[in-house]
Design a protein around this motif. Structure first.
Motif, PDB file in Angstrom:
ATOM      1  N   ASP A  92     -30.786   0.613  62.710  1.00  0.00           N
ATOM      2  CA  ASP A  92     -31.359  -0.518  61.962  1.00  0.00           C
ATOM      3  C   ASP A  92     -30.538  -1.779  62.156  1.00  0.00           C
ATOM      4  N   GLY A  93     -29.230  -1.632  62.174  1.00  0.00           N
ATOM      5  CA  GLY A  93     -28.326  -2.747  62.449  1.00  0.00           C
ATOM      6  C   GLY A  93     -27.585  -2.445  63.737  1.00  0.00           C
ATOM      7  N   PRO A  94     -26.772  -3.370  64.211  1.00  0.00           N
ATOM      8  CA  PRO A  94     -26.000  -3.097  65.431  1.00  0.00           C
ATOM      9  C   PRO A  94     -25.109  -1.864  65.240  1.00  0.00           C
ATOM     10  N   THR A  95     -25.292  -0.881  66.093  1.00  0.00           N
ATOM     11  CA  THR A  95     -24.565   0.377  66.002  1.00  0.00           C
ATOM     12  C   THR A  95     -24.061   0.758  67.383  1.00  0.00           C
ATOM     13  N   ASP A 118     -22.193   1.907  77.550  1.00  0.00           N
ATOM     14  CA  ASP A 118     -20.798   2.223  77.309  1.00  0.00           C
ATOM     15  C   ASP A 118     -20.724   2.822  75.903  1.00  0.00           C
ATOM     16  N   LEU A 119     -19.678   3.550  75.591  1.00  0.00           N
ATOM     17  CA  LEU A 119     -19.540   4.083  74.236  1.00  0.00           C
ATOM     18  C   LEU A 119     -19.478   2.981  73.191  1.00  0.00           C
ATOM     19  N   LEU A 120     -18.997   1.806  73.591  1.00  0.00           N
ATOM     20  CA  LEU A 120     -18.884   0.688  72.664  1.00  0.00           C
ATOM     21  C   LEU A 120     -20.074  -0.260  72.714  1.00  0.00           C
ATOM     22  N   SER A 121     -21.057   0.041  73.552  1.00  0.00           N
ATOM     23  CA  SER A 121     -22.266  -0.782  73.598  1.00  0.00           C
ATOM     24  C   SER A 121     -22.942  -0.745  72.235  1.00  0.00           C
ATOM     25  N   LEU A 122     -23.458  -1.884  71.814  1.00  0.00           N
ATOM     26  CA  LEU A 122     -24.153  -1.963  70.533  1.00  0.00           C
ATOM     27  C   LEU A 122     -25.651  -1.909  70.767  1.00  0.00           C
ATOM     28  N   VAL A 123     -26.310  -1.007  70.065  1.00  0.00           N
ATOM     29  CA  VAL A 123     -27.762  -0.867  70.165  1.00  0.00           C
ATOM     30  C   VAL A 123     -28.372  -1.229  68.819  1.00  0.00           C
ATOM     31  N   ARG A 124     -29.589  -1.770  68.860  1.00  0.00           N
ATOM     32  CA  ARG A 124     -30.259  -2.196  67.635  1.00  0.00           C
ATOM     33  C   ARG A 124     -31.761  -2.030  67.813  1.00  0.00           C
TER      34      ARG A 124
END
Length: 123
Positions: A63-66, A35-41
């Motif tokens: 590097d951090g949740p983005t 999703d556009l709001l999914s957080l990747v790290r």
């Protein structure tokens, strides 16, 4: 001597010289549901397969949740192309993803109170 760019190839007059279709290898659908709001790290795992420069740039932004939207904005790529790149990184274990927190109702009282508290702190 021509200027060397660290990011995607750009020309001041023409814009991006590499088309998004090329960046994603012609793929238009990611293998992971993002999703556009999914957080990747980033996980710290180095991908075994050789990935393109866009993959390396995307990994560096995580590097951090983005959020996926934030990565797309920094890379100046369409969201669907960014999702394809990020799903490649997820598939090889270089990234983890977390779905955005869902609320039962869009007007959940606890959510509204949290927003109000945040606004008060900023003002």
């Amino acid at each position: 001597m021509p200027r060397r760019y660290d990011g995607p190839w750009l020309d001041d007059a023409a814009g991006r010289l590499v088309r998004p279709y090329t960046v994603s290898g012609g793929r238009t659908r990611p293998t992971a549901a993002l999703d556009l709001l999914s957080l990747v790290r980033a996980t710290g795992t180095v991908p075994r397969a050789h990935l393109g420069p866009e993959h390396t740039l995307a990994l560096g932004l995580c590097d951090g949740p983005t959020s996926v939207a934030e990565v797309a904005a920094h890379m100046r790529l369409p969201a669907v192309v960014t999702k394809v790149l990020l799903s490649d990184l997820l598939d090889c274990g270089a990234l983890t993803a977390r779905a955005p927190r869902s609320y039962d109702t869009p007007t959940d009282r606890s959510l509204l109170e949290a927003v109000l508290d945040g606004l008060r702190r900023r003002l």
